[in-house]
Design a protein around this motif. Structure first.
Motif, PDB file in Angstrom:
ATOM      1  N   GLY A 230      36.811  40.956  37.734  1.00 44.58           N
ATOM      2  CA  GLY A 230      37.715  39.889  38.131  1.00 44.58           C
ATOM      3  C   GLY A 230      38.067  39.095  36.896  1.00 44.58           C
ATOM      4  O   GLY A 230      37.260  38.987  35.969  1.00 44.58           O
ATOM      5  N   SER A 231      39.295  38.588  36.848  1.00 48.91           N
ATOM      6  CA  SER A 231      39.693  37.780  35.698  1.00 48.91           C
ATOM      7  C   SER A 231      40.726  36.761  36.119  1.00 48.91           C
ATOM      8  O   SER A 231      41.836  37.106  36.512  1.00 48.91           O
ATOM      9  CB  SER A 231      40.267  38.672  34.591  1.00 48.91           C
ATOM     10  N   HIS A 232      40.320  35.522  36.065  1.00 48.89           N
ATOM     11  CA  HIS A 232      41.253  34.445  36.422  1.00 48.89           C
ATOM     12  C   HIS A 232      42.422  34.421  35.453  1.00 48.89           C
ATOM     13  O   HIS A 232      43.576  34.289  35.851  1.00 48.89           O
ATOM     14  CB  HIS A 232      40.510  33.104  36.410  1.00 48.89           C
TER      15      HIS A 232
ATOM     16  N   SER B 149      35.528  42.519  45.867  1.00 54.15           N
ATOM     17  CA  SER B 149      34.364  42.413  46.746  1.00 54.15           C
ATOM     18  C   SER B 149      34.180  43.751  47.437  1.00 54.15           C
ATOM     19  O   SER B 149      35.142  44.462  47.712  1.00 54.15           O
ATOM     20  CB  SER B 149      34.548  41.273  47.751  1.00 54.15           C
TER      21      SER B 149
ATOM     22  N   TYR C 200      43.731  38.519  38.233  1.00 55.59           N
ATOM     23  CA  TYR C 200      43.130  39.683  38.877  1.00 55.59           C
ATOM     24  C   TYR C 200      41.945  39.185  39.700  1.00 55.59           C
ATOM     25  O   TYR C 200      40.903  38.820  39.150  1.00 55.59           O
ATOM     26  CB  TYR C 200      42.690  40.683  37.813  1.00 55.59           C
ATOM     27  N   MET C 201      42.128  39.135  41.003  1.00 54.60           N
ATOM     28  CA  MET C 201      41.112  38.572  41.894  1.00 54.60           C
ATOM     29  C   MET C 201      39.825  39.383  41.842  1.00 54.60           C
ATOM     30  O   MET C 201      39.876  40.620  41.856  1.00 54.60           O
ATOM     31  CB  MET C 201      41.662  38.558  43.322  1.00 54.60           C
ATOM     32  N   THR C 202      38.695  38.692  41.787  1.00 53.17           N
ATOM     33  CA  THR C 202      37.401  39.378  41.742  1.00 53.17           C
ATOM     34  C   THR C 202      37.227  40.291  42.956  1.00 53.17           C
ATOM     35  O   THR C 202      37.488  39.898  44.095  1.00 53.17           O
ATOM     36  CB  THR C 202      36.262  38.345  41.703  1.00 53.17           C
TER      37      THR C 202
ATOM     38  N   MET D 235      49.782  38.001  41.348  1.00 53.29           N
ATOM     39  CA  MET D 235      48.338  38.147  41.600  1.00 53.29           C
ATOM     40  C   MET D 235      48.013  39.571  42.024  1.00 53.29           C
ATOM     41  O   MET D 235      48.746  40.162  42.799  1.00 53.29           O
ATOM     42  CB  MET D 235      47.909  37.154  42.686  1.00 53.29           C
TER      43      MET D 235
END
Lengths: 325, 399
Positions: free
Chosen positions: B141-143, B151, B147-149, B98
């Protein structure tokens, strides 16, 4: 059915959740072998191991941030913040992160597996920093759910719902009645739906709304009022966000009067929101102004705790005022 | 448990100079292998993939900066100068690890396979943006790509990365988390909270700190007094390394080893990449007011892409002609994507209230209905984007 107190009901809910789902993980300060300063997590580490129930360093923002990550990964994280007074270092993680996690990613990611448990409220001679009721801050945050039980039965059923709810939940536990509040609680698994208020006592003349430890003051005041021939309908909100306006409005349309009571300071307290929403819905049914019986707009005091708190006598006086308006 | 402390008879304070972390460097400024340095094992395909990604991001950043100046984007933020820090590190990880990044790591997302169209969808807030048009440009972000969105609040991803990695460990996956942030973010409370939690809870997470000299206008000399970020890791009980962030081989070698360490020992690792933010902080910033062009020029000479190119040319793995071709191709690909994706409509208005909760609660649905009724009275006022089919379909729901 066994009689247990509210604290044991919390413990029973955690035990049930951990037994039924290996993804449930409890973390927080002193919650491991010690079982938490109030013993809410008693025996959980012994039963489920150190990997699933563990102590953390003293860092509220760390505990909540870590739990958000855990939940995003697919675990069910149940974090304990030792006192609600100490939740503020985690405010950014709760308000900017947990609450917006699903929305900002377009539902690609979520931390719905997160539940934050924290004891709140006065009545234990805790002064400024072991007494506060900060629920309104969180009710102002879309994306969170805010839940507060008032009985042992509710504590278990609502906590199990909170843990399994697909959205992040802050679960405030009324520590003043942790041990005093005793009732029948099933050993079994059961849930009480979030977002639904409970009409605890039906009545005709006036509606009293509250939550958590304050329910005791409302019930006591209602009994006194009954001696005067005033019939109170007592509603326990149980979930503050999203809250059950329908049930409250239906009651006010019937009684024509409303008093909302909470320990938190009056200005900006959640009673203001309830009051505004109810007058929008029930304007023509109202017989008297909606009243708030709340804590004063001071920091939570120590020696004058009794005077500060919105106790049953203050509620009783408000009932008489409302009825005689 | 505290490390066993030796007893002493001498009253002496430990000085900050007692611990200074060296900087790993494998390639010199000309892209030659340094004497005594070990070239990491890297095959041609990986080396070229790394180089192509760096080149792509340089072109993307240049084109998007221009597009922002033309008013086609509201905001942009470049990675210029730091491409090796990002691509060299992500290349040392597996695609199922991740990524939890700050906001200047678009190169890592590209390395995972994010397409030009997908970049544009997010930057333009169109109907295909995974984030449904909710966040400012660059909050990707891309599940699918792990790749965590992103913030905006700084450093919040640090304790989250620790928790994510803990979950990966419990799930028994051969996976870890890579967490990016900058030298400025390392001043936030969440940095300290996250590192401590990660170390105490034995989390397989690799923290990559891009030390790029500036936090918006604040130079590192005004950000911290100690020897950068890496020594802080030692204080938390975390293995730490500092590398030349413009040396692709140093970053890559450290990252491969960091991943191995994190997973083998179930512990966090820190990599501090020393680099320089050649561009502005963002399109809302103007560095000329706080640093001089001479300083920038010194770092321009240390361009990480150029340095890697020289190494590739020496190896015979790359040619100037290929280089030229590649950049032309990227430029076209990106401009084509910009042109096609900016024609797309906005997301539907109903996305305003979805995903606040898993299911929109009653009060939100009521507020939405109120809004639709209001818009129906002033449709022209609320339909600024002629491409916006969302409003129209929303209005049909009411009527």
């Amino acid at each position: 059915m066994p009689q247990i107190n509210l604290l044991q009901a919390v413990n029973s809910a955690l035990d049930t959740a951990m037994a039924h789902d290996p993804r449930v993980i409890c973390l927080g300060q002193d919650i491991g072998q010690f079982g938490g300063v109030f013993r809410a997590t008693s025996k959980l580490q012994e039963k489920y191991g150190k990997q699933r129930c563990f102590n953390t360093p003293i860092t509220e923002q760390g505990i909540v941030g870590f739990s958000i990550g855990l939940a995003a990964q697919g675990s069910i994280a149940v974090a304990e913040i030792q006192f609600a007074d100490y939740i503020f270092p985690a405010f950014d993680q709760i308000v900017n992160e947990a609450a917006k996690f699903r929305y900002r990613s377009g539902d690609q990611f979520n931390c719905g597996g997160l539940t934050i448990r924290t004891p709140y409220g006065g009545g234990i001679a805790g002064g400024l920093y072991h007494s506060q009721s900060p629920e309104a801050y969180f009710c102002h945050t879309p994306g969170l759910k805010v839940v507060i039980p008032s009985t042992a039965y509710q504590a278990k059923g609502l906590l199990l719902s909170a843990i399994r709810d697909p959205d992040p939940v802050i679960f405030f536990e009324p520590k003043a009645i942790y041990r005093a509040e005793v009732g029948e609680v099933p050993d079994d698994d059961y849930e009480i739906p979030l977002g639904v208020a409970e009409v605890v006592t039906e009545g005709a003349d006036i509606t009293l709304v509250g939550w958590g430890a304050q329910m005791h003051q409302l019930h006591r005041a209602a009994k006194m009022a009954l001696q005067d021939g005033i019939s109170c309908e007592v509603i326990d909100l149980r979930t503050l966000l999203p809250w059950d306006l329908e049930t409250v409005a239906a009651s006010v349309n019937k009684t024509g009067r409303l008093i909302i009571s909470h320990e938190a300071p009056r200005t900006g307290g959640f009673a203001g929101e309830i009051s505004a929403a109810v007058q929008e819905q029930c304007f023509l049914s109202l017989e008297s102004p909606i009243m708030r019986v709340a804590g004063m707009d001071t920091p939570f005091p120590l020696v004058f705790e009794k005077e500060y708190l919105p106790d049953y006598l203050k509620v009783y006086e408000a009932i008489k005022q409302s009825v005689n308006f | 448990m505290t490390a066993k402390s030796k007893q002493t008879d001498v009253l002496r304070f430990t000085e900050t100079t007692d611990l200074t972390i060296p900087t790993l460097r494998i390639l010199d400024a000309d892209g030659k292998l340094r004497k005594n340095a070990h070239e990491p094992v890297i095959d041609k395909a990986t080396a070229l993939k790394i180089y192509e990604n760096m080149a792509y991001i340089r072109v993307l950043d240049e084109r998007m900066l221009a597009a922002q100046r033309q008013g086609r984007l509201s905001f942009y933020l470049t990675c210029t100068g730091e491409e090796a820090s990002v691509v060299g590190s992500i290349a040392g990880f597996k695609s199922h690890d991740m990524v939890m990044s700050q906001y200047r790591e678009q190169a890592a997302l590209r390395y995972r396979g994010f397409s030009s169209e997908q970049f544009m969808n997010q930057l333009l807030s169109n109907d295909l943006d995974f984030g449904k048009g909710r966040q400012m440009p660059i909050h990707y972000g891309s599940h699918e790509l792990n790749y965590m969105t992103i913030s905006s609040p700084l450093a919040t991803q640090i304790p989250q990365a620790a928790g994510y990695a803990y979950g990966q460990k419990l799930a028994g996956k051969d996976a870890c988390t890579i967490c990016y942030f900058g030298d400025g973010a390392a001043s936030e409370g969440d940095f300290h909270a996250g590192l401590n939690m990660a170390a105490v809870s034995n989390c397989p997470v690799v923290f990559v700190v891009r030390n790029n000299g500036y936090a918006i206008s604040t130079p590192t000399s005004e950000q911290f007094a100690g020897d950068g970020i890496a020594p802080r890791g030692i204080g938390y009980g975390i293995s730490s390394i500092r590398v030349d962030g413009n040396d692709i081989l140093a970053v890559y070698a450290a990252s491969v080893e960091a991943r191995r360490l994190a997973l083998q020992t179930n512990a966090p690792v820190i990599i501090e990449t020393m680099s320089y933010r050649l561009g502005a902080h963002s399109t809302s910033d103007d560095p000329s007011s706080y640093r001089n062009a001479d300083e920038e020029e010194i770092w321009r000479q240390k361009d990480p892409i150029l340095r890697m190119k020289k190494w590739l040319l020496d190896k015979g793995w790359w040619s100037d002609q290929q280089d030229h071709q590649l950049k032309t191709q990227y430029k076209k690909e990106i401009l084509d994507a910009l042109k096609s994706q900016e024609k797309r409509p906005s997301p539907p208005l109903s996305d305003l209230i979805t995903d606040v909760y898993k299911t929109p609660p009653l009060h939100l649905r009521q507020q939405y209905t109120e809004l639709l009724n209001h818009i129906a009275k002033y449709p022209d006022h609320y339909l600024p984007n002629p491409n916006n089919s969302g409003h129209q379909s929303a209005l049909t729901q009411v009527n």
